[in-house]
Write a protein that holds these residues in place. Structure first.
Motif, PDB file in Angstrom:
ATOM      1  N   GLY A  30     -38.799 -29.244 -51.717  1.00  0.00           N
ATOM      2  CA  GLY A  30     -39.496 -29.209 -53.004  1.00  0.00           C
ATOM      3  C   GLY A  30     -40.789 -29.996 -52.965  1.00  0.00           C
ATOM      4  N   VAL A  31     -40.785 -31.104 -52.226  1.00  0.00           N
ATOM      5  CA  VAL A  31     -42.009 -31.891 -52.078  1.00  0.00           C
ATOM      6  C   VAL A  31     -43.053 -31.069 -51.323  1.00  0.00           C
ATOM      7  CG1 VAL A  31     -43.001 -34.050 -51.235  1.00  0.00           C
ATOM      8  CG2 VAL A  31     -40.629 -34.003 -52.054  1.00  0.00           C
ATOM      9  N   MET A  32     -42.610 -30.377 -50.278  1.00  0.00           N
ATOM     10  CA  MET A  32     -43.524 -29.524 -49.523  1.00  0.00           C
ATOM     11  C   MET A  32     -44.123 -28.440 -50.411  1.00  0.00           C
ATOM     12  SD  MET A  32     -41.875 -28.932 -45.751  1.00  0.00           S
ATOM     13  CE  MET A  32     -43.355 -28.066 -45.220  1.00  0.00           C
ATOM     14  N   GLN A  33     -43.295 -27.828 -51.248  1.00  0.00           N
ATOM     15  CA  GLN A  33     -43.790 -26.772 -52.132  1.00  0.00           C
ATOM     16  C   GLN A  33     -44.864 -27.313 -53.067  1.00  0.00           C
ATOM     17  OE1 GLN A  33     -40.801 -24.752 -54.501  1.00  0.00           O
ATOM     18  NE2 GLN A  33     -42.336 -23.946 -55.921  1.00  0.00           N
ATOM     19  N   TYR A  34     -44.607 -28.486 -53.656  1.00  0.00           N
ATOM     20  CA  TYR A  34     -45.575 -29.086 -54.572  1.00  0.00           C
ATOM     21  C   TYR A  34     -46.898 -29.359 -53.860  1.00  0.00           C
ATOM     22  CZ  TYR A  34     -47.913 -32.699 -57.288  1.00  0.00           C
ATOM     23  OH  TYR A  34     -48.860 -33.433 -57.971  1.00  0.00           O
ATOM     24  N   LEU A  35     -46.835 -29.941 -52.668  1.00  0.00           N
ATOM     25  CA  LEU A  35     -48.049 -30.275 -51.938  1.00  0.00           C
ATOM     26  C   LEU A  35     -48.800 -29.018 -51.497  1.00  0.00           C
ATOM     27  CD1 LEU A  35     -46.729 -33.241 -49.767  1.00  0.00           C
ATOM     28  CD2 LEU A  35     -48.193 -33.381 -51.785  1.00  0.00           C
ATOM     29  N   GLU A  36     -48.057 -27.993 -51.077  1.00  0.00           N
ATOM     30  CA  GLU A  36     -48.712 -26.754 -50.682  1.00  0.00           C
ATOM     31  C   GLU A  36     -49.474 -26.147 -51.854  1.00  0.00           C
ATOM     32  OE1 GLU A  36     -47.698 -22.518 -48.457  1.00  0.00           O
ATOM     33  OE2 GLU A  36     -46.195 -23.429 -49.753  1.00  0.00           O
ATOM     34  N   GLU A  37     -48.878 -26.186 -53.039  1.00  0.00           N
ATOM     35  CA  GLU A  37     -49.541 -25.648 -54.225  1.00  0.00           C
ATOM     36  C   GLU A  37     -50.835 -26.394 -54.533  1.00  0.00           C
ATOM     37  OE1 GLU A  37     -46.678 -25.787 -57.349  1.00  0.00           O
ATOM     38  OE2 GLU A  37     -45.424 -24.188 -56.505  1.00  0.00           O
ATOM     39  N   LYS A  38     -50.908 -27.664 -54.131  1.00  0.00           N
ATOM     40  CA  LYS A  38     -52.123 -28.455 -54.358  1.00  0.00           C
ATOM     41  C   LYS A  38     -53.097 -28.372 -53.187  1.00  0.00           C
ATOM     42  CE  LYS A  38     -52.355 -32.027 -56.745  1.00  0.00           C
ATOM     43  NZ  LYS A  38     -52.413 -33.420 -57.245  1.00  0.00           N
ATOM     44  N   GLY A  39     -52.762 -27.565 -52.188  1.00  0.00           N
ATOM     45  CA  GLY A  39     -53.647 -27.399 -51.044  1.00  0.00           C
ATOM     46  C   GLY A  39     -53.637 -28.565 -50.088  1.00  0.00           C
ATOM     47  N   ILE A  40     -52.528 -29.307 -50.062  1.00  0.00           N
ATOM     48  CA  ILE A  40     -52.414 -30.493 -49.217  1.00  0.00           C
ATOM     49  C   ILE A  40     -51.543 -30.177 -48.003  1.00  0.00           C
ATOM     50  CG2 ILE A  40     -51.542 -32.861 -49.088  1.00  0.00           C
ATOM     51  CD1 ILE A  40     -52.115 -33.032 -52.128  1.00  0.00           C
ATOM     52  N   GLY A  41     -52.039 -30.510 -46.816  1.00  0.00           N
ATOM     53  CA  GLY A  41     -51.255 -30.289 -45.610  1.00  0.00           C
ATOM     54  C   GLY A  41     -52.139 -30.100 -44.393  1.00  0.00           C
ATOM     55  N   ILE A  42     -51.507 -29.911 -43.243  1.00  0.00           N
ATOM     56  CA  ILE A  42     -52.226 -29.652 -42.002  1.00  0.00           C
ATOM     57  C   ILE A  42     -52.714 -28.203 -42.015  1.00  0.00           C
ATOM     58  CG2 ILE A  42     -52.045 -29.550 -39.485  1.00  0.00           C
ATOM     59  CD1 ILE A  42     -51.849 -32.373 -40.558  1.00  0.00           C
ATOM     60  N   ARG A  97     -26.264 -32.585 -55.994  1.00  0.00           N
ATOM     61  CA  ARG A  97     -27.055 -33.424 -55.093  1.00  0.00           C
ATOM     62  C   ARG A  97     -28.531 -33.147 -55.314  1.00  0.00           C
ATOM     63  NH1 ARG A  97     -23.359 -29.559 -52.040  1.00  0.00           N
ATOM     64  NH2 ARG A  97     -21.414 -30.754 -51.927  1.00  0.00           N
ATOM     65  N   PRO A  98     -29.410 -34.046 -54.889  1.00  0.00           N
ATOM     66  CA  PRO A  98     -30.840 -33.778 -54.973  1.00  0.00           C
ATOM     67  C   PRO A  98     -31.173 -32.493 -54.218  1.00  0.00           C
ATOM     68  CG  PRO A  98     -30.468 -36.090 -54.524  1.00  0.00           C
ATOM     69  CD  PRO A  98     -29.132 -35.420 -54.410  1.00  0.00           C
ATOM     70  N   ASP A  99     -31.899 -31.591 -54.880  1.00  0.00           N
ATOM     71  CA  ASP A  99     -32.225 -30.306 -54.287  1.00  0.00           C
ATOM     72  C   ASP A  99     -33.735 -30.082 -54.310  1.00  0.00           C
ATOM     73  OD1 ASP A  99     -32.692 -29.874 -56.968  1.00  0.00           O
ATOM     74  OD2 ASP A  99     -31.058 -28.438 -57.245  1.00  0.00           O
ATOM     75  N   LYS A 100     -34.140 -28.877 -53.963  1.00  0.00           N
ATOM     76  CA  LYS A 100     -35.563 -28.550 -53.908  1.00  0.00           C
ATOM     77  C   LYS A 100     -36.241 -28.776 -55.252  1.00  0.00           C
ATOM     78  CE  LYS A 100     -38.664 -24.834 -52.432  1.00  0.00           C
ATOM     79  NZ  LYS A 100     -38.747 -23.462 -51.858  1.00  0.00           N
ATOM     80  N   LYS A 101     -35.563 -28.398 -56.336  1.00  0.00           N
ATOM     81  CA  LYS A 101     -36.131 -28.561 -57.681  1.00  0.00           C
ATOM     82  C   LYS A 101     -36.360 -30.038 -58.000  1.00  0.00           C
ATOM     83  CE  LYS A 101     -35.198 -27.343 -62.543  1.00  0.00           C
ATOM     84  NZ  LYS A 101     -35.116 -28.695 -63.100  1.00  0.00           N
ATOM     85  N   GLU A 122     -39.974 -31.976 -58.699  1.00  0.00           N
ATOM     86  CA  GLU A 122     -40.240 -32.747 -59.912  1.00  0.00           C
ATOM     87  C   GLU A 122     -40.576 -34.203 -59.583  1.00  0.00           C
ATOM     88  OE1 GLU A 122     -36.729 -32.104 -62.203  1.00  0.00           O
ATOM     89  OE2 GLU A 122     -37.364 -30.118 -62.905  1.00  0.00           O
ATOM     90  N   ALA A 123     -39.921 -34.749 -58.580  1.00  0.00           N
ATOM     91  CA  ALA A 123     -40.212 -36.130 -58.184  1.00  0.00           C
ATOM     92  C   ALA A 123     -41.630 -36.241 -57.638  1.00  0.00           C
ATOM     93  CB  ALA A 123     -39.200 -36.596 -57.140  1.00  0.00           C
ATOM     94  N   ALA A 124     -42.061 -35.255 -56.860  1.00  0.00           N
ATOM     95  CA  ALA A 124     -43.422 -35.258 -56.335  1.00  0.00           C
ATOM     96  C   ALA A 124     -44.441 -35.124 -57.464  1.00  0.00           C
ATOM     97  CB  ALA A 124     -43.597 -34.122 -55.326  1.00  0.00           C
ATOM     98  N   GLN A 125     -44.123 -34.300 -58.462  1.00  0.00           N
ATOM     99  CA  GLN A 125     -45.003 -34.139 -59.625  1.00  0.00           C
ATOM    100  C   GLN A 125     -45.225 -35.465 -60.341  1.00  0.00           C
ATOM    101  OE1 GLN A 125     -43.054 -30.978 -61.936  1.00  0.00           O
ATOM    102  NE2 GLN A 125     -45.006 -29.880 -61.923  1.00  0.00           N
ATOM    103  N   LYS A 126     -44.174 -36.261 -60.430  1.00  0.00           N
ATOM    104  CA  LYS A 126     -44.227 -37.492 -61.209  1.00  0.00           C
ATOM    105  C   LYS A 126     -44.666 -38.698 -60.391  1.00  0.00           C
ATOM    106  CE  LYS A 126     -40.848 -36.131 -64.703  1.00  0.00           C
ATOM    107  NZ  LYS A 126     -39.601 -36.498 -65.416  1.00  0.00           N
ATOM    108  N   ALA A 127     -44.831 -38.522 -59.082  1.00  0.00           N
ATOM    109  CA  ALA A 127     -45.245 -39.647 -58.239  1.00  0.00           C
ATOM    110  C   ALA A 127     -46.640 -40.098 -58.648  1.00  0.00           C
ATOM    111  CB  ALA A 127     -45.238 -39.223 -56.778  1.00  0.00           C
ATOM    112  N   GLY A 128     -46.838 -41.397 -58.717  1.00  0.00           N
ATOM    113  CA  GLY A 128     -48.140 -41.913 -59.106  1.00  0.00           C
ATOM    114  C   GLY A 128     -48.219 -43.401 -58.908  1.00  0.00           C
ATOM    115  N   LYS A 129     -49.383 -43.949 -59.134  1.00  0.00           N
ATOM    116  CA  LYS A 129     -49.594 -45.382 -58.998  1.00  0.00           C
ATOM    117  C   LYS A 129     -49.094 -46.103 -60.239  1.00  0.00           C
ATOM    118  CE  LYS A 129     -53.767 -44.753 -56.202  1.00  0.00           C
ATOM    119  NZ  LYS A 129     -55.226 -45.027 -56.105  1.00  0.00           N
ATOM    120  N   GLY A 130     -48.839 -47.411 -60.063  1.00  0.00           N
ATOM    121  CA  GLY A 130     -48.459 -48.209 -61.217  1.00  0.00           C
ATOM    122  C   GLY A 130     -47.055 -48.751 -61.128  1.00  0.00           C
TER     123      GLY A 130
END
Length: 306
Positions: free
Chosen positions: A65-77, A103-107, A111-119
C-alpha cells in the motif's frame, strides 16, 4: 494507522526525496522485506519509505500500500516504463492480542503513508505498537503492554537524529540509567514483575513460540552517509536494544533496525551511531511509558497507577 478493536497497526516513514538506508537484523526470527537490497554491495542507493507493521508475516502486505501511494505521487526509481518506490519493511507479532484474523494490509499501509508527515505525534498504542507486548518469557498470558515510541536530539554541530520504535520484546524493559525494570512478565502469584534474566539463570525455560516477539525501529539523521556507513549506524544503534531489553536479540525475537541518512554534511560515523543509540534508548522507554492497558494486559502506567 491502527485498528483499536483488532489491536494491530502499521507505522510509515516517508522520504519523498529518497534517503540512503542501512539495516541491521539482529534477532533470529525476523520478518522483513527488501532488506537484501540494502546490503552495501547491492546497487540501489536510496529508499523512499520504511514500513513498520504488526500482523506477523501477514503485515508485510502493508508495504504494498505504501508503494501504491508513492507510485501515484510519481516517487520511485525511474526504470523507464515506471517509477518503482523502494519500501523496506519489518514486522512484529501481535496476533495473540485482539483479533488475529485482522492484520495490517495494503489499504492500511496506503492510509498510513497518506497521513505520514512532520511534527509531533502520539506514542503508545498507535501504529505498529498498537498490539505490541513485552515480558513474555514465562508465557504471553503474563505479559505487559509494549507500544510505539519516538525521540530526537539536536547537536551543536547541526546534527539532528531521530528514532522511532515499536517495542514488542520477549524480555524485560529496563531503564539504563538505574537498571530499574519498568516492564516485564508479571508473576501471577505475587503480581510483581519477574526478572527475566534471573528466571533463565534459575534453569527455567522460555515458554514462548519463535517469531512471536520482535522490536523494530528506525533512526534517521540529516547527514551524508554511504550505504556501508548507514549499515554501521544501524549496527551501533542495536546497542540501545541491548541496554534496555533483557534478554535482547534472542532466538525468539526478530529485532531489526533501519538507519536513514537524508544528506547534508559529513560527520563521524561513530558520533552518529552512538548518538542514534542514545536516542533509540529514549524512544524505547517512551514507548513503554506511553502505552495504555488493553484487554487485561497491564501497562507501565496502569501497573504504577499513573
Amino acid at each position: 494507522m491502527e485498528d483499536l478493536v483488532a489491536l494491530t497497526g502499521c507505522t510509515v516513514i516517508v522520504v519523498e526525496e529518497g534517503a540512503v538506508c542501512g539495516v541491521d537484523v539482529r534477532g533470529s526470527a525476523p520478518g522483513t522485506r527488501e532488506t537484501d537490497l540494502l546490503d552495501p554491495i547491492n546497487k540501489i542507493d536510496e529508499v523512499h519509505a520504511i514500513c513498520l507493521s504488526g500482523g506477523s508475516a501477514f503485515g508485510l502486505d502493508s508495504a504494498s500500500g505504501v508503494m501504491q501511494y508513492l507510485e501515484e505521487k510519481g516517487i520511485g526509481i525511474d526504470v523507464g516504463v515506471a517509477r518503482v518506490p523502494i519500501v523496506p519493511a519489518a514486522v512484529l507479532f501481535d496476533l495473540a492480542i485482539g483479533n488475529p484474523r485482522i492484520r495490517p494490509d495494503k489499504k492500511m499501509g496506503y492510509e498510513a503513508a497518506q497521513k505520514a508527515g512532520k511534527g509531533v505525534f502520539s506514542f503508545g498504542n498507535i501504529g505498529a505498537g498498537c498490539g505490541a507486548t513485552v515480558g513474555k518469557i514465562t508465557g504471553p498470558e503474563n505479559c505487559m503492554k509494549g507500544g510505539l515510541g519516538s525521540a530526537s536530539i539536536s547537536l551543536q554541530n547541526g546534527l539532528v537524529i531521530g528514532a522511532i520504535v515499536a517495542v514488542n520484546a520477549v524480555g524485560d524493559i529496563r531503564d539504563p540509567a538505574n537498571r530499574e525494570i519498568i516492564a516485564g512478565p508479571i508473576d501471577p502469584k505475587t503480581g510483581k514483575i519477574i526478572d527475566s534474566i534471573m528466571h533463565l539463570e534459575n534453569g527455567s525455560k522460555m515458554n514462548v513460540l519463535p517469531g512471536t516477539n520482535t522490536t523494530i525501529g528506525v533512526v534517521a539523521v540529516n547527514a551524508k552517509l554511504t550505504k556501508a556507513e548507514a549499515k554501521k549506524v544501524a549496527e551501533i544503534t542495536q546497542n540501545a536494544l541491548a541496554r534496555t531489553i533483557y534478554p535482547a536479540h534472542t532466538m525468539l525475537d526478530g529485532d531489526t533496525v533501519f538507519a536513514l541518512a537524508t544528506g547534508g554534511e559529513s560527520h563521524s560515523v561513530d558520533l552518529i551511531g552512538n548518538m542514534a543509540a542514545k536516542v533509540m534508548e529514549e524512544a524505547i522507554l517512551a514507548a513503554i511509558k506511553a502505552a495504555d492497558e488493553i484487554e487485561g494486559v497491564p501497562s507501565y502506567k496502569s501497573f504504577n497507577k499513573i
